[in-house]
Design an enzyme around this catalytic site. Sequence first.
Site, mmCIF file in Angstrom:
data_model
loop_
_atom_site.group_PDB
_atom_site.id
_atom_site.type_symbol
_atom_site.label_atom_id
_atom_site.label_comp_id
_atom_site.label_asym_id
_atom_site.label_seq_id
_atom_site.Cartn_x
_atom_site.Cartn_y
_atom_site.Cartn_z
ATOM 1 N N ARG A 34 56.962 31.818 69.681
ATOM 2 C CA ARG A 34 55.704 31.785 68.930
ATOM 3 C C ARG A 34 54.943 30.512 69.281
ATOM 4 O O ARG A 34 55.470 29.410 69.130
ATOM 5 C CB ARG A 34 55.970 31.849 67.426
ATOM 6 C CG ARG A 34 56.560 33.191 66.982
ATOM 7 C CD ARG A 34 56.761 33.251 65.489
ATOM 8 N NE ARG A 34 57.336 34.533 65.088
ATOM 9 C CZ ARG A 34 56.628 35.582 64.683
ATOM 10 N NH1 ARG A 34 55.312 35.498 64.628
ATOM 11 N NH2 ARG A 34 57.225 36.712 64.334
ATOM 12 N N GLU A 50 52.922 28.706 67.857
ATOM 13 C CA GLU A 50 52.364 28.076 66.664
ATOM 14 C C GLU A 50 52.239 26.579 66.887
ATOM 15 O O GLU A 50 53.064 25.969 67.555
ATOM 16 C CB GLU A 50 53.271 28.344 65.454
ATOM 17 C CG GLU A 50 53.416 29.815 65.112
ATOM 18 C CD GLU A 50 54.428 30.055 64.011
ATOM 19 O OE1 GLU A 50 54.248 31.012 63.262
ATOM 20 O OE2 GLU A 50 55.391 29.281 63.913
ATOM 21 N N ARG A 70 60.804 22.236 60.036
ATOM 22 C CA ARG A 70 61.369 23.570 59.863
ATOM 23 C C ARG A 70 60.735 24.617 60.779
ATOM 24 O O ARG A 70 60.937 25.816 60.580
ATOM 25 C CB ARG A 70 61.267 24.021 58.409
ATOM 26 C CG ARG A 70 59.862 24.126 57.861
ATOM 27 C CD ARG A 70 59.928 24.567 56.418
ATOM 28 N NE ARG A 70 58.615 24.920 55.880
ATOM 29 C CZ ARG A 70 58.435 25.511 54.709
ATOM 30 N NH1 ARG A 70 59.484 25.815 53.957
ATOM 31 N NH2 ARG A 70 57.235 25.797 54.285
ATOM 32 N N HIS A 71 59.954 24.188 61.782
ATOM 33 C CA HIS A 71 59.325 25.120 62.711
ATOM 34 C C HIS A 71 59.756 24.852 64.149
ATOM 35 O O HIS A 71 59.918 23.694 64.557
ATOM 36 C CB HIS A 71 57.798 25.020 62.627
ATOM 37 C CG HIS A 71 57.212 25.660 61.411
ATOM 38 N ND1 HIS A 71 56.948 24.957 60.265
ATOM 39 C CD2 HIS A 71 56.855 26.948 61.156
ATOM 40 C CE1 HIS A 71 56.442 25.774 59.349
ATOM 41 N NE2 HIS A 71 56.380 26.989 59.867
ATOM 42 N N GLU A 76 61.591 30.049 53.339
ATOM 43 C CA GLU A 76 61.738 31.465 53.657
ATOM 44 C C GLU A 76 62.745 31.646 54.780
ATOM 45 O O GLU A 76 62.740 30.916 55.764
ATOM 46 C CB GLU A 76 60.381 32.035 54.092
ATOM 47 C CG GLU A 76 60.424 33.478 54.558
ATOM 48 C CD GLU A 76 59.127 33.915 55.225
ATOM 49 O OE1 GLU A 76 59.179 34.789 56.109
ATOM 50 O OE2 GLU A 76 58.060 33.370 54.868
ATOM 51 N N SER A 92 61.842 38.052 56.622
ATOM 52 C CA SER A 92 60.699 38.884 56.301
ATOM 53 C C SER A 92 61.047 40.318 56.680
ATOM 54 O O SER A 92 61.606 40.555 57.752
ATOM 55 C CB SER A 92 59.450 38.429 57.060
ATOM 56 O OG SER A 92 58.330 39.205 56.695
ATOM 57 N N ARG A 103 67.096 28.712 60.662
ATOM 58 C CA ARG A 103 66.849 28.421 59.241
ATOM 59 C C ARG A 103 68.083 28.723 58.393
ATOM 60 O O ARG A 103 68.351 28.023 57.401
ATOM 61 C CB ARG A 103 65.643 29.212 58.738
ATOM 62 C CG ARG A 103 64.323 28.687 59.277
ATOM 63 C CD ARG A 103 63.140 29.289 58.563
ATOM 64 N NE ARG A 103 61.903 28.634 58.964
ATOM 65 C CZ ARG A 103 60.767 28.680 58.291
ATOM 66 N NH1 ARG A 103 60.709 29.378 57.163
ATOM 67 N NH2 ARG A 103 59.699 28.061 58.719
#
Length: 434
Positions: free
Chosen positions: A211, A213, A219-220, A357, A360, A408
Amino acid sequence: MLDRTYTADAEPGDHATVAGWVHEIRDLGGIAFLILRDKTGQIQVKFEKDEMDEELVETGLGVHRESVVAVTGEVEEEPRAPTGVEITPESVDVLAEADPELPLDPSGKVDAELPTRLNNRTLDLRKPEVKAVFEIRAEILRSAREAFRELGCTEINTPKIVATGTEGGTELFPITYFGKEAFMNQSPQLFKQLMVGSGLERVFEIGPIFRAEEHNTPRHLNEATSIDFESAFFDHRDAMDACEHVVKAAYEGVAENCEAQLETLDLDDEFETPDGEFPRLSYEEAIERINATGELDTQLVWGDDLPTEGEKALGDDVGGHYFVTDWPSEIKPFYIKDHDDDEELSTGFDLMHPRMELVSGGQREHRYDRLVEGFEQQGLDPDSFDYYTKMFRYGMPPHAGWGLGGERLVMTMLDLSNIREAVLFPRDRQRLSP
């Protein structure tokens, strides 16, 4: 192959060859000790200078820390040794000499910052507490695979180079593929859905996702490990049951098989496997409880995503893992099915740890016409996803699934402060090597 004995298996009376790294040398004058370390632990090698061959002593005591050596000799009981035994060497072979100056101290006596550790990951993993993290990570993945098989799943592997992104948007890494534009896959979502329409019906995959991002937080990551599940003839409630089963199995596997690693991390007394069913809060209830905590400057309203501080406030309130269900349709992806009796409400869900989180998921839209409408509502061209949508014209069963962030799960289970500590070679905005 070197015929060697692991240090943990060396018993008094054995004539053994042990091999590993020089952890430390202690010179006390007439007697000196070399501490040798391998994957199972450490063993003391004793040098009595006046009674041993001079060249043997010079070789054993002149080698630099972290050099790789093989030592052959008699194993003897020695209560004062760190492990209760020691070796009196007959030979010491230096297999690989280390530089005298090391970029970090594997003994842990001198701390190193995370960037230094990541730049020298080989040395970093020689520290027991770092090695323990990755041994636990391996057990988490092993336990997850076993739990999936208990659910009757088949493991699959899907493409990581794709013509279109899973969810569209800009979070894609473009690459050149034989003169054509292609992308690194964000998720196996579309491919695993195609497999539930095949004869496999129920599948899982553990693999990388990418990703683009621009988050730069503890945490990413831009490359992560996704633990994915998808099943035909499941609804969102069934999928949550499967998710809870896999997450609990991961904790139980670590508790059962990683006692030594948990002790190394000082977690043996406080490590707990989740007990009881995970609470299932509706999205509406979640924002009400977050607002009631008074932790946010601005009250959340219907349609807002849950901010980080809101997740933390709710996590502190709940005190354990929990699901957030029945999200607004407008903030969930096109492939999530809406409730039949309320099209403003989706069957999407998230599994939350009190810190963040983890998962999902949801029931998927399996009806061709509704799926195409979902593409158009989110500004995506259905024709770009023809390989995916056309299969829904040939008999696609109702199905549901989810994706779990592997790093995570490790991070929250072991209470790590930075997700990069759960990855051997992290990829983020600043880090492309090593």
